[in-house]
Every structure is written in C-alpha cells, then in structure tokens.
Design a protein around this motif. Structure first.
Motif, PDB file in Angstrom:
ATOM      1  N   ASP A  58       0.855  -1.185   0.000  1.00 15.23           N
ATOM      2  CA  ASP A  58       0.000   0.000   0.000  1.00 15.23           C
ATOM      3  C   ASP A  58       0.891   1.233   0.000  1.00 15.23           C
ATOM      4  OD1 ASP A  58      -2.500  -1.288   0.115  1.00 15.23           O
ATOM      5  OD2 ASP A  58      -2.265  -1.609   2.273  1.00 15.23           O
ATOM      6  N   LEU A  59       0.841   1.962  -1.086  1.00 23.19           N
ATOM      7  CA  LEU A  59       1.589   3.210  -1.166  1.00 23.19           C
ATOM      8  C   LEU A  59       0.652   4.357  -0.828  1.00 23.19           C
ATOM      9  CD1 LEU A  59       3.589   2.549  -4.435  1.00 23.19           C
ATOM     10  CD2 LEU A  59       4.500   2.654  -2.127  1.00 23.19           C
ATOM     11  N   PRO A  60       1.180   5.418  -0.266  1.00 30.24           N
ATOM     12  CA  PRO A  60       0.316   6.565   0.032  1.00 30.24           C
ATOM     13  C   PRO A  60      -0.266   7.147  -1.256  1.00 30.24           C
ATOM     14  CG  PRO A  60       2.623   7.063   0.525  1.00 30.24           C
ATOM     15  CD  PRO A  60       2.560   5.635   0.113  1.00 30.24           C
ATOM     16  N   THR A  61      -1.466   7.652  -1.164  1.00 33.06           N
ATOM     17  CA  THR A  61      -2.102   8.234  -2.352  1.00 33.06           C
ATOM     18  C   THR A  61      -1.296   9.419  -2.881  1.00 33.06           C
ATOM     19  OG1 THR A  61      -3.528   9.576  -0.949  1.00 33.06           O
ATOM     20  CG2 THR A  61      -4.420   7.477  -1.724  1.00 33.06           C
ATOM     21  N   SER A  62      -0.524  10.049  -2.018  1.00 34.60           N
ATOM     22  CA  SER A  62       0.296  11.185  -2.460  1.00 34.60           C
ATOM     23  C   SER A  62       1.411  10.750  -3.410  1.00 34.60           C
ATOM     24  CB  SER A  62       0.896  11.907  -1.252  1.00 34.60           C
ATOM     25  OG  SER A  62       1.716  11.022  -0.507  1.00 34.60           O
ATOM     26  N   PHE A  63       1.702   9.450  -3.473  1.00 36.89           N
ATOM     27  CA  PHE A  63       2.751   8.963  -4.367  1.00 36.89           C
ATOM     28  C   PHE A  63       2.284   8.921  -5.818  1.00 36.89           C
ATOM     29  CE2 PHE A  63       5.096   5.431  -6.444  1.00 36.89           C
ATOM     30  CZ  PHE A  63       6.369   5.978  -6.387  1.00 36.89           C
ATOM     31  N   LYS A  64       1.004   8.725  -6.037  1.00 35.24           N
ATOM     32  CA  LYS A  64       0.496   8.583  -7.410  1.00 35.24           C
ATOM     33  C   LYS A  64       0.819   9.785  -8.292  1.00 35.24           C
ATOM     34  CE  LYS A  64      -3.060   5.195  -6.452  1.00 35.24           C
ATOM     35  NZ  LYS A  64      -4.471   4.844  -6.500  1.00 35.24           N
ATOM     36  N   PRO A  65       0.561  11.023  -7.846  1.00 34.16           N
ATOM     37  CA  PRO A  65       0.919  12.148  -8.726  1.00 34.16           C
ATOM     38  C   PRO A  65       2.433  12.304  -8.905  1.00 34.16           C
ATOM     39  CG  PRO A  65      -0.033  12.959  -6.666  1.00 34.16           C
ATOM     40  CD  PRO A  65      -0.180  11.467  -6.670  1.00 34.16           C
ATOM     41  N   VAL A  66       3.192  11.929  -7.904  1.00 31.70           N
ATOM     42  CA  VAL A  66       4.655  11.988  -8.020  1.00 31.70           C
ATOM     43  C   VAL A  66       5.121  10.997  -9.080  1.00 31.70           C
ATOM     44  CG1 VAL A  66       6.829  11.584  -6.791  1.00 31.70           C
ATOM     45  CG2 VAL A  66       4.953  12.774  -5.644  1.00 31.70           C
TER      46      VAL A  66
END
Length: 102
Positions: A58-66
């Motif tokens: 589970d990656l933080p949702t903040s990683f997706k735009p990065v």
C-alpha cells in the motif's frame, strides 16, 4: 551545497601555467561524467530490485501524482507501464533512470 569543487586536479591555477581554463573545464567534465555514471549504476540496481506489486503493498495516495510526473518527464511512460505493470516503485525508478540516461 550538494557538491563543491574541492580538488587540485584541474584546479591548480595559482601559478601553474599548464593548468588552463580548458584543463579545469575538462576536469569538471570528468567529475560530472563520473557522478552521473555512479547514479546510473545505482538506479539500474534499483530498477532490478524494486519489484513489489501494488497488489501487495500500500503506497500513500500522495505517491500517485509523483509517479505520474516522473513518468511524464521520462517521455517513456507507455513503455515503462507496459514493461512493469502493477509495480509502481519499479516504474518510478525506471522513469528516473530514463531521465538520467537522456
């Protein structure tokens, strides 16, 4: 600062007539190439070891735009996504590697 020029190699310009601006420029280019080569090797290693699937981690949702920004800047997003589906960490490392290789 991240890096500073602190070597006498190519920089001994306090009276040595053989150390010209061209010699210093050449030394700096060699330093740059060595540093980039080191980072390329590290990123190539990361691409091979970062294989965790998004189905498992589970990656933080903040990683997706990065990740998306890195893929966009790599100009190889389609190939990276096709080669590494469901592996966001490997995709990210691959995108960074592509930018270093450019």
């Amino acid at each position: 600062s991240f890096m500073r020029y602190a070597s006498w190699i190519g920089g001994d310009r306090d009276g040595n007539p053989n150390v010209t601006a061209a010699v210093t420029a050449h030394a700096l280019a060699e330093y740059r190439d060595t540093a980039i080569g080191w980072y390329l090797a590290q990123m190539q290693r990361l691409v091979t070891v970062l294989s965790a699937s998004s189905n498992v981690i589970d990656l933080p949702t903040s990683f997706k735009p990065v990740l998306q920004t890195a893929l966009d800047k790599s100009r190889q997003a389609d190939g990276i996504n096709a080669r590494n589906p469901d592996e966001p960490l490997r995709q990210f490392a691959s995108a960074l590697l592509a930018r270093l290789e450019a």
